[in-house]
Design a protein around this motif. Structure first.
Motif, mmCIF file in Angstrom:
data_model
loop_
_atom_site.group_PDB
_atom_site.id
_atom_site.type_symbol
_atom_site.label_atom_id
_atom_site.label_comp_id
_atom_site.label_asym_id
_atom_site.label_seq_id
_atom_site.Cartn_x
_atom_site.Cartn_y
_atom_site.Cartn_z
ATOM 1 N N THR A 8 -15.350 18.489 40.252
ATOM 2 C CA THR A 8 -16.291 19.536 40.375
ATOM 3 C C THR A 8 -15.852 20.955 39.268
ATOM 4 O O THR A 8 -16.493 21.797 39.283
ATOM 5 N N HIS A 9 -14.859 20.652 38.384
ATOM 6 C CA HIS A 9 -14.594 21.744 37.548
ATOM 7 C C HIS A 9 -13.687 21.170 36.319
ATOM 8 O O HIS A 9 -12.694 20.849 36.509
ATOM 9 N N CYS A 10 -14.243 20.979 35.502
ATOM 10 C CA CYS A 10 -13.685 20.814 33.986
ATOM 11 C C CYS A 10 -14.168 21.499 32.760
ATOM 12 O O CYS A 10 -15.240 21.879 32.797
ATOM 13 N N HIS A 11 -13.281 21.469 31.972
ATOM 14 C CA HIS A 11 -13.803 22.339 30.631
ATOM 15 C C HIS A 11 -14.128 21.236 29.629
ATOM 16 O O HIS A 11 -13.346 21.070 28.608
ATOM 17 N N LEU A 12 -15.297 20.733 29.544
ATOM 18 C CA LEU A 12 -15.400 19.708 28.234
ATOM 19 C C LEU A 12 -15.723 20.420 27.090
ATOM 20 O O LEU A 12 -15.639 19.807 25.934
ATOM 21 N N GLY A 93 -20.472 29.586 37.092
ATOM 22 C CA GLY A 93 -18.834 29.951 37.043
ATOM 23 C C GLY A 93 -18.455 28.980 35.666
ATOM 24 O O GLY A 93 -19.132 28.358 35.017
ATOM 25 N N GLU A 94 -17.152 29.400 35.356
ATOM 26 C CA GLU A 94 -16.370 29.699 36.227
ATOM 27 C C GLU A 94 -16.274 31.349 36.186
ATOM 28 O O GLU A 94 -16.225 31.928 35.231
ATOM 29 N N THR A 95 -16.122 31.982 37.482
ATOM 30 C CA THR A 95 -16.040 33.291 37.539
ATOM 31 C C THR A 95 -14.891 33.693 38.278
ATOM 32 O O THR A 95 -14.522 32.909 39.086
ATOM 33 N N THR A 208 -10.293 18.735 38.259
ATOM 34 C CA THR A 208 -9.304 18.464 37.272
ATOM 35 C C THR A 208 -8.829 19.810 36.612
ATOM 36 O O THR A 208 -7.792 19.922 36.291
ATOM 37 N N ASP A 209 -9.925 20.747 36.273
ATOM 38 C CA ASP A 209 -9.591 21.840 35.421
ATOM 39 C C ASP A 209 -9.397 21.274 33.958
ATOM 40 O O ASP A 209 -8.688 21.914 33.215
ATOM 41 N N ALA A 210 -9.656 19.968 33.730
ATOM 42 C CA ALA A 210 -9.468 19.259 32.427
ATOM 43 C C ALA A 210 -9.784 20.082 31.306
ATOM 44 O O ALA A 210 -10.773 20.908 31.392
HETATM 45 ZN ZN ZN Z 1 -11.147 26.194 35.055
#
Ligand code: ZN
Length: 262
Positions: A8-12, A93-95, A208-210
């Motif tokens: 639900t949260h990664c930085h591609l 987001g992300e906020t 992951t916050d990858a």
């Molecule tokens: Zn993040």
């Protein structure tokens, strides 16, 4: 494109994926992991949306990270409002608020966080909330809006030993989803590891916050969306269930929260 795992949260769009983002996405999808590419500024939000438009299995979050909020202005914000309406944007987001890095004054962060909250409510899309050394302020800003229908994922959920039970209570009281990622595999995250067994099934999601927060034991410095599989294993051990159960529960929650993934 349903089933499997959801990150639900990664930085591609992160610099560390610059050379091979598409390979990373393909590898993750081949491993059965869908993903939401969240954004940290306006330009990033465009790129996340482009990835979501072109890649099955990818959806976008648009918004401006609290540490980047100093660079945001009304023109940039109107672009976020425009992008946020797109069908493949499933998160705002992300906020949030970040008092750890001193990149942006708290008042400025709060102004833009409030705008993100308003936008999420207006569009009926959930927030991906970042709260670092700012949990009290961040929750106080969110709290009045749950009665209006606000939905949120508390990204990278964690808190100190004294605060974590209160944080969990808050989440349960308001139906806030808790994003569990690589941190849960870190031996030094004792309060989090002790608390995850008590998170209700219906509030659990994976992330992951990858490229950050690679799960332990570390196979590579860079994390990828497929890292959720290791997170599910460890989370399952701590909750006394197998990874497949964690997968089923978290993916069901994502499908309910983020909508059908066609
Ligand atoms: Zn993040």
């Amino acid at each position: 494109m349903n089933g499997g795992y959801v990150d639900t949260h990664c930085h591609l769009t992160a610099k560390r994926f610059e050379q091979d983002a598409v390979e990373v996405i393909r590898r993750s999808l081949a491993g059965g992991v869908r993903m939401v590419a969240v954004s940290t500024d306006v330009a990033d939000s465009y790129v996340s949306l482009l990835l979501a438009e072109e890649c099955p299995g990818v959806r976008a979050g648009v918004g401006v990270h609290p540490t980047m909020a100093g660079g945001l202005d009304e023109v940039g914000w109107s672009e976020i409002e425009y992008l946020a309406q797109k069908e493949r944007v499933v998160l705002i987001g992300e906020t949030g608020l970040d008092y750890y890095w001193k990149d942006c004054p708290p008042d400025v962060q709060k102004k833009w966080f409030a705008k993100h909250i308003e936008l999420a409510l207006a569009l009926g899309k959930p927030l991906s909330v970042h709260a670092r050394e700012s949990v009290g302020d961040a929750l106080a800003m969110l709290e009045p809006h749950f009665a209006e229908g606000l939905r949120a994922i508390w990204h990278c959920f964690t808190a100190g030993k004294k605060e974590i039970r209160g944080a969990l209570d808050f989440a349960v009281r308001h139906g806030v989803f808790l994003g569990i990622g690589g941190l849960v595999t870190f031996e030094d995250q004792k309060p989090l590891r002790e608390c995850v067994a008590d998170i209700p099934d219906e509030l659990l999601v994976l992330e992951t916050d990858a490229p950050y927060l690679a799960p332990r034991p570390k196979k590579a410095d860079r994390n990828e969306p497929a890292g959720v599989i290791r997170v599910a294993e460890v989370l399952g051990e701590l909750r006394g269930v197998d990874a497949e159960t964690v997968r089923g529960v978290t993916t069901r929650n994502c499908d309910a929260l983020l909508g059908a993934w066609r």
